[in-house]
Design a protein around this motif. Sequence first.
Motif, PDB file in Angstrom:
ATOM      1  N   VAL A   1      46.890  -7.956  -7.809  1.00 46.56           N
ATOM      2  CA  VAL A   1      45.658  -7.469  -8.448  1.00 46.56           C
ATOM      3  C   VAL A   1      45.967  -6.207  -9.261  1.00 46.56           C
ATOM      4  N   VAL A   2      46.745  -5.305  -8.663  1.00 45.74           N
ATOM      5  CA  VAL A   2      47.138  -4.074  -9.361  1.00 45.74           C
ATOM      6  C   VAL A   2      47.825  -4.420 -10.682  1.00 45.74           C
ATOM      7  N   ARG A   3      48.735  -5.376 -10.628  1.00 45.03           N
ATOM      8  CA  ARG A   3      49.462  -5.775 -11.852  1.00 45.03           C
ATOM      9  C   ARG A   3      48.513  -6.355 -12.904  1.00 45.03           C
ATOM     10  N   THR A   4      47.566  -7.196 -12.440  1.00 45.89           N
ATOM     11  CA  THR A   4      46.611  -7.814 -13.382  1.00 45.89           C
ATOM     12  C   THR A   4      45.774  -6.728 -14.065  1.00 45.89           C
ATOM     13  N   VAL A   5      45.365  -5.724 -13.294  1.00 46.48           N
ATOM     14  CA  VAL A   5      44.533  -4.639 -13.859  1.00 46.48           C
ATOM     15  C   VAL A   5      45.358  -3.798 -14.833  1.00 46.48           C
ATOM     16  N   ILE A   6      46.602  -3.494 -14.467  1.00 40.87           N
ATOM     17  CA  ILE A   6      47.462  -2.690 -15.363  1.00 40.87           C
ATOM     18  C   ILE A   6      47.715  -3.463 -16.653  1.00 40.87           C
ATOM     19  N   GLN A   7      48.084  -4.727 -16.510  1.00 38.62           N
ATOM     20  CA  GLN A   7      48.387  -5.543 -17.705  1.00 38.62           C
ATOM     21  C   GLN A   7      47.148  -5.775 -18.567  1.00 38.62           C
ATOM     22  N   GLY A   8      45.972  -5.751 -17.913  1.00 35.97           N
ATOM     23  CA  GLY A   8      44.728  -5.934 -18.672  1.00 35.97           C
ATOM     24  C   GLY A   8      44.245  -4.659 -19.335  1.00 35.97           C
ATOM     25  N   GLY A   9      44.948  -3.545 -19.118  1.00 35.38           N
ATOM     26  CA  GLY A   9      44.566  -2.278 -19.768  1.00 35.38           C
ATOM     27  C   GLY A   9      43.491  -1.508 -19.031  1.00 35.38           C
TER      28      GLY A   9
ATOM     29  N   LEU B   1      46.045   3.498  -4.553  1.00 36.03           N
ATOM     30  CA  LEU B   1      46.614   2.201  -4.173  1.00 36.03           C
ATOM     31  C   LEU B   1      47.539   1.666  -5.264  1.00 36.03           C
ATOM     32  N   MET B   2      47.139   1.898  -6.507  1.00 31.88           N
ATOM     33  CA  MET B   2      47.986   1.484  -7.638  1.00 31.88           C
ATOM     34  C   MET B   2      49.347   2.162  -7.551  1.00 31.88           C
ATOM     35  N   ALA B   3      49.307   3.472  -7.325  1.00 33.19           N
ATOM     36  CA  ALA B   3      50.546   4.246  -7.261  1.00 33.19           C
ATOM     37  C   ALA B   3      51.395   3.803  -6.070  1.00 33.19           C
ATOM     38  N   ALA B   4      50.734   3.474  -4.963  1.00 38.99           N
ATOM     39  CA  ALA B   4      51.475   3.063  -3.763  1.00 38.99           C
ATOM     40  C   ALA B   4      52.069   1.659  -3.911  1.00 38.99           C
ATOM     41  N   LEU B   5      51.342   0.780  -4.622  1.00 42.62           N
ATOM     42  CA  LEU B   5      51.761  -0.625  -4.686  1.00 42.62           C
ATOM     43  C   LEU B   5      52.689  -0.944  -5.858  1.00 42.62           C
ATOM     44  N   ASP B   6      52.526  -0.242  -6.994  1.00 44.91           N
ATOM     45  CA  ASP B   6      53.420  -0.528  -8.141  1.00 44.91           C
ATOM     46  C   ASP B   6      53.454   0.655  -9.106  1.00 44.91           C
ATOM     47  N   LEU B   7      54.025   1.746  -8.624  1.00 43.47           N
ATOM     48  CA  LEU B   7      54.082   2.969  -9.430  1.00 43.47           C
ATOM     49  C   LEU B   7      54.892   2.755 -10.705  1.00 43.47           C
TER      50      LEU B   7
END
Length: 559
Positions: free
Chosen positions: A434-442, A468-474
């Motif tokens: 989910v974190v990746r999808t949100v980052i890639q979606g801007g 959570l973003m920083a913890a899961l895929d900084l």
Amino acid sequence: MEDNLCEALKKLKVTLADGTGDSVEGCLDCLLKALAHNNAEASEKVQKMGVLLLLPPLLDPRSSCAPKVANIIAEVAKNEFMRGPCVEAGLVPPLVQLLHCKDQEVLLQTGRALGNICYDSHSLQAQLINMGVVPTLVKLLAIHSQNAALTEMCLVAFGNLAELESSKEQFAATNVAEELVRLFRKQEEHEKKEMIFEVLAPLAENDVIKLQLVEAGLVECLLEVVDQTVDGEREEDVAQLKTASDLMVLLLLGDESMQKLFEGGKGSVFQRVLSWVPSHNHQLQLAGALAVANFARNDGNCIHMVDTGIVQKLLELLERHVEEGNVTVQHAALSALRNLAIPVVNKSKMLAMGVADVVLKFLPSEMPPVQFKLLGTLRMLIDTQVDAAEQLGTNPTLVERLVEWCDAKEHAGVMGESNRLLSALIRHSRSKDVVRTVIQGGGVKYLVSMATSEHVIMQNEALVALGLMAALDLALAEKDFLNASLVQVLHKLLSEETSAPEIKYNSMILVCAIMGSEPLHKQVQDLAFLDLVSRLRSHENKTVSHQASLTEQRLTVQS
């Protein structure tokens, strides 16, 4: 005509000054004729010659002239320029006193006079309320309900006065609900029913009166109107159906009146209103969905409704409106689903029924009210639901649309809800995907911006999601954190005296979480976070001071 009028006015002044009352009636008749011929011109003459100042004594209940004088005042007060002079001449107090008279003609003309003087003036209407006209008019309606003209006069007065908040407490202290329902039951004509509806709507905004109307049997009257008009094609049928169903929904906005009609989910009224949802009539579909939303205002009602199949009816209704696209029905049905999804026990049941899938069909909607409710419904559904949050959070179409709506500056509600749902997807799923999808979606820059919201709850939600973003895929988030000036935002939140303790706490957690990134670590050092955090060790909130000690250790080790 003009000469006769001037003569009559002069004669009236002399007669009143001398105290010889014989020819007063003739002068008044002449004045009434002149007003009927050319109201504005005759009124102007009355004003110029100072006649208004002579009228208060003639408004004595014992005076045989009282009905004619009240009629004259009613006629001159049709002109806006005469209303102020009528008040200044002291005509309002004696007119109010005349409302206690038994003569029906006097009452009718007095009501007209007061209505015209106070027309469109909230301050004058408020004066009438303070002078006690509300209970007086309600009594008049009860006593003279056989007199159509007097009844109409009372209804017009109620309609004007009921718009003022100060009148509603006074109305609530009378038996106006019983009188109006009794009157409504007697009416055959559409126009008369409409007139009563126009009074009921503003009165029913008051919760005490809502309950009184329910107890007086208004709901049964409304259901009868619905039955009589639902298949009607005449314009008046359509209008009555709308008014009756809208009023029904309004009665359900009061907690006591709503609960009385719910009757533990077994109430006949509740059952009837539910049957409107699958109706073929758009107005009834709308009223039915809004009624469900109003019944769904406490957990007990919500749990009962979900267990007895209302969700399926709402989903079928929404499916019909994906294509038909009636925005008000979409909005109402989504409102109902959002409310039903609030109790924790309902969430998994509603997800299993496919609510999220149906709601997602409205993602292409360009209507802000629908967008707003859609977002709120999804946010309620995924609260504490890990799998659902992960499934929705890895849906790129949804995330792209959320990011787009996070920029909808002209619609603050949609913008706020989009940010909150974006954060909720991360917080409830705690998923790297989910974190990746949100980052890639801007989505990162919007969450950073949300951390500076004026609402503490939104700031907090943003900070937890970013943590959570920083913890899961900084590594993946690093570039977006830098571009969004995350470190500068955190510095501001920690520096500001006004930041709530939980904001300071979560900001420090996030500072620790980003220390694994070299460029972000450098920014933390450059902005002297160590000094800032050291000062927070003496914070009055123990949780904040404890976290400050831990953060200080972390910064010291890595400096």
